[in-house]
Each structure stands twice: as structure tokens, then as C-alpha cells.
Enzyme design. Structure first.
Site, short mmCIF file in Angstrom:
data_model
loop_
_atom_site.label_atom_id
_atom_site.label_comp_id
_atom_site.label_asym_id
_atom_site.label_seq_id
_atom_site.Cartn_x
_atom_site.Cartn_y
_atom_site.Cartn_z
N ASP A 38 81.50 62.27 31.62
CA ASP A 38 80.91 63.05 32.71
C ASP A 38 79.46 62.62 32.99
OD1 ASP A 38 83.25 64.46 32.49
OD2 ASP A 38 82.29 66.42 32.22
N HIS A 97 80.06 62.04 27.50
CA HIS A 97 79.15 61.88 28.65
C HIS A 97 78.62 60.45 28.67
CE1 HIS A 97 79.36 66.20 28.07
NE2 HIS A 97 78.99 66.33 29.33
#
Ligand SMILES: [Zn+2]
Length: 212
Positions: free
Chosen positions: A28, A173
Site C-alpha cells: 500500500d 507497504h
């Protein structure tokens, strides 16, 4: 319909009951000017496909990195335009965040994502409805590696190896402020999970492999 049901977990994918030993890596908040390329290099080394949930404004800053993600066979998902809490936002803001991110991805890459990951995993009735209207599937995760909290590499590795199972969706991430443990954790985790027989697939591929 005369009434609307409240949003519940059935509206959102957290993991998939799959027939085969498959697992999905998701990243992400990117693209990031250095971490994303570093992660892409690791994925390429092991011939692993993943899903990147892009923040629209970051995609506009680093279009060449998004192009590389698409070129190398990864799935691109929508993670809103400016990473706001889509549960607290009003309907107009929810629509704008989704549509602007989609526009940023479409205009540059002619790629229309159909997966949406709400920032923070936060969603409510408005987001569920707006996402369904636009043919998006809402995707959260079943294992949070907590890389975003700068969790030490060995803790991330142990957590994933202790809990990973077929059908899991792992949250990582590729954009973290400061030092990221993510590339080093991947260098350990990917070969270990491959040795255990896992195949890494995109989230859409994981959903296609669901048991009937
Ligand atoms: Zn995020």
C-alpha cells in the site's frame, strides 16, 4: 431496494478460501521513489506477482514506477487519491477520492483497477455502496505485517511464518516514512514461503481460485 443493510464483513474480502496453496502479497501507499523499485527487484528475482494499492497523487509523482509495476505483471489497485479516511468522509469526498485515483491511473497507464483498499482498512455504508456502484471489490487483509510501524525484520518474519495459510492476504507497504523493514523482510520471507510450497498470486488471481 427500500432499505439498505449496514456494511458488514461480507462486503469486504479479507482472505479467500482457495483450493491450492496460494497467498497474496499486497503493498500500500506507493509508489515510493526508492522502496518500490527495491521491492520490485526482489519480486522479479523470485518471479513473484503481487498487488500494489496505489495512492493517486503518488502515482502522479512517480509514473515511471507505476509503469514498471504494470509492465512486470503486478496488479494495480485503488487506495484513494490522497489517503484520507473514507469511513469519515462524506459521500462527495468518497466519490472524489476514488474517481481521482482511478483517473490518475487510467490517464497514465490505461489501466482500470477493480480492487479498492480503503486507507487504514476503514469503511462504512457509504463507501461500500459507492464502491459497488463503480464495480470495485473492497479488499482488506488477513495478516498485517505492521511494517508501517517500523516493526523489526525478525518480528515481521516470525509473525508471517507463524500465521500464514493458504488464501491469506498479507499487508505490506512500499511507502513508509523513514527506514523501511519491508525489503529485508521480503528477502527472507519469499524464499521461505516458496520452499513451503506457496505460490504468490495477485489478489484477483486469489479470488479466481476460490473454492465453490
Ligand atoms: Zn494506506
Amino acid at each position: 431496494m427500500l432499505f439498505s443493510l449496514p456494511a458488514d464483513a461480507s462486503d469486504v474480502i479479507y482472505s479467500c478460501a482457495v483450493k491450492e496453496q496460494k497467498i497474496a502479497l499486497t503493498f500500500d501507499d506507493g509508489p515510493h521513489p526508492t522502496y518500490t523499485d527495491e521491492i520490485l527487484d526482489i519480486l522479479r528475482e523470485y518471479h513473484v506477482k503481487a498487488t500494489f494499492f496505489l495512492v493517486g497523487e503518488n502515482a502522479e509523482w512517480y509514473p515511471e514506477i507505476v509503469a514498471r509495476e504494470a509492465r512486470e505483471g503486478h496488479e494495480l489497485g485503488n487506495h484513494s487519491y490522497s489517503h484520507v479516511d473514507l469511513k469519515k468522509a462524506d459521500r462527495a469526498a468518497v466519490c472524489r477520492e476514488i474517481d481521482e485515483a482511478e483517473r490518475a491511473i487510467w490517464e497514465n497507464f490505461e489501466y482500470r483497477p477493480h480492487l479498492l483498499r480503503p486507507p487504514g482498512g476503514c469503511y462504512g455504508d457509504t463507501l461500500v455502496k459507492v464502491a459497488a456502484d463503480r464495480d470495485y471489490t473492497l479488499v482488506c487483509w488477513s495478516i498485517d505485517t505492521r511494517d508501517w510501524a517500523h516493526t523489526p525484520v525478525d518480528v515481521i518474519v516470525k509473525n508471517v511464518l507463524d500465521h500464514a495459510a493458504s488464501g491469506d492476504i498479507l499487508l505490506f507497504h512500499d511507502y513508509i516514512a523513514g527506514n523501511s523493514p519491508t525489503p529485508d523482510a521480503l528477502r527472507i520471507l519469499i524464499p521461505k514461503l516458496l520452499a513451503q510450497g506457496y505460490e504468490f498470486v495477485t489478489v484477483s488471481e486469489l479470488m479466481e481460485g476460490r473454492r465453490d
